[in-house]
Design an enzyme around this catalytic site. Structure first.
Site: not given
Length: 377
Positions: A188, A209, A221, A260
């Site tokens: 984030g 990515e 998660y 990134d």
């Protein structure tokens, strides 16, 4: 992440210190509207449509996320800020600054207060000659002609002469010494958004990515203990393959590459998520892979506090990320900071972007560019 719009603006002035007017206008546009990518030579041309002192003119290419009408409103404010008063008299007149929106991507806009492409551009050498300097791959969407073709048939016979070269704001950032820059950050932090924008502005090739393709991520998660090892192994394999394949397409001595992520992030996340025996096995495999990977010339870490990270995660709305606890993000931040402290041979720049929105606010984006400039000069 959507691409930025490519906008061409034309600037003119024939009052006061014309050169300073142009330079001040360029600075204000770059600071308040969008990133100036290219600037033409400065031209002197006779007044067009009325008798007056000669004008200085130039054209520029702007990257912005703003709409065409937002760009129009923004540069009208800049004109007013510089002392321009529109609407006093009808017809053409001398002016301290004049900004015209010439093109907006390849769009055709015909509204009450904005026409794009500019309806008179094909009749004005002081627009066409500077635009030719910009070397754009652009064709007039109505006439289907390139700038050189419009110049060849333009009815304007006025003489426009080059006065001098003009500096582009991005020229102040000497990136020619770098071939490979990696942006990193927590979940984030906005690293992909920034890497994409930066690559567009500096004409770089990107390595982004492929996180969304990992089938273990949503499962992780839900049940971290069960899926941590297959997730981290899957990420490592995918990052190794992507970097090997993508970087193999480029010349690391000639091409400019922006990524990134850096593959070392795999070890940072693995140390947090894996049990001790799993991590030892993972570290053995990672060390073998890491030796083969090219290292970035500049490693930029975007630090954001956990509160801001959680807000960004919620905003982008990926369902499997919505229950990430702040404690997990804090562990990742700590992992990155420990890694940065331990690196001797890596050229690292850490930027705190906790209070920055480098997508919506041009000032915040320029802050990051300034930090990069200060690091490498």
């Amino acid at each position: 992440m959507k691409s930025q719009h490519q906008v061409v603006l034309s600037i003119g002035t024939n009052q006061g210190n014309r050169l300073e007017n142009i330079k001040n206008c360029l600075q204000l546009i770059h600071q308040e509207i969008g990133t100036i990518i290219k600037v033409s030579n400065l031209y002197e041309s006779p007044s067009w449509g009325f008798e007056s002192d000669a004008f200085y003119n130039c054209a520029l290419v702007l990257h912005t996320y703003n709409s065409a009408h937002a760009v129009l409103n923004a540069f009208l404010k800049i004109e007013k800020q510089m002392g321009r008063v529109r609407g006093e008299t009808l017809g053409y007149q001398s002016r301290i600054i004049d900004i015209d929106l010439i093109t907006f991507d390849s769009a055709i806009i015909d509204s009450e207060n904005l026409q794009v492409p500019h309806p008179l551009m094909q009749n004005r050498k002081f627009v066409l000659l500077p635009m030719q300097d910009l070397n754009l791959d652009w064709k007039h969407p109505i006439f289907q002609k390139k700038i050189t073709e419009l110049l060849a048939i333009s009815p304007d016979e006025s003489v426009c002469t080059i006065v001098q070269k003009l500096e582009t704001p991005l020229d102040k950032i000497p990136l020619e010494k770098f071939n490979y820059i990696a942006f990193e950050g927590n979940i984030g932090a906005g690293k992909t958004s920034l890497a994409t924008r930066f690559a567009e502005d500096f004409n770089a090739k990107t390595v982004l990515e492929r996180f969304a393709d990992n089938p273990f991520l949503p499962k992780f998660y839900e049940d971290q203990n069960r899926y941590a090892f297959p997730l981290e192994m899957s990420f490592l394999a995918d990052r190794y393959k992507q970097l090997s394949d993508d970087l193999a397409q480029f010349d690391l001595f000639k091409d400019f590459i922006v990524a990134d992520y850096h593959i070392f992030k795999s070890l940072i996340f693995a140390k947090i998520t894996l049990a001790e025996d799993e991590y030892r096995l993972y570290r053995t495999l990672f060390d073998i892979i890491y030796q083969e990977m090219p290292k970035p010339d500049l490693y930029i870490y975007l630090y954001q506090n956990s509160e801001r990270l959680l807000a960004n995660i919620k905003k982008r709305g990926r369902s499997y990320e919505q229950n990430i606890p702040a404690s997990y993000l804090e562990k990742i931040n700590t992992g990155y900071l420990d890694y940065i402290k331990s690196q001797i041979g890596l050229n690292v720049l850490m930027i705190d972007v906790s209070d920055r929105d480098f997508v919506k606010n041009q000032e915040d984006y320029l802050y990051i560019l300034d930090e990069i400039q200060n690091k490498i000069t």
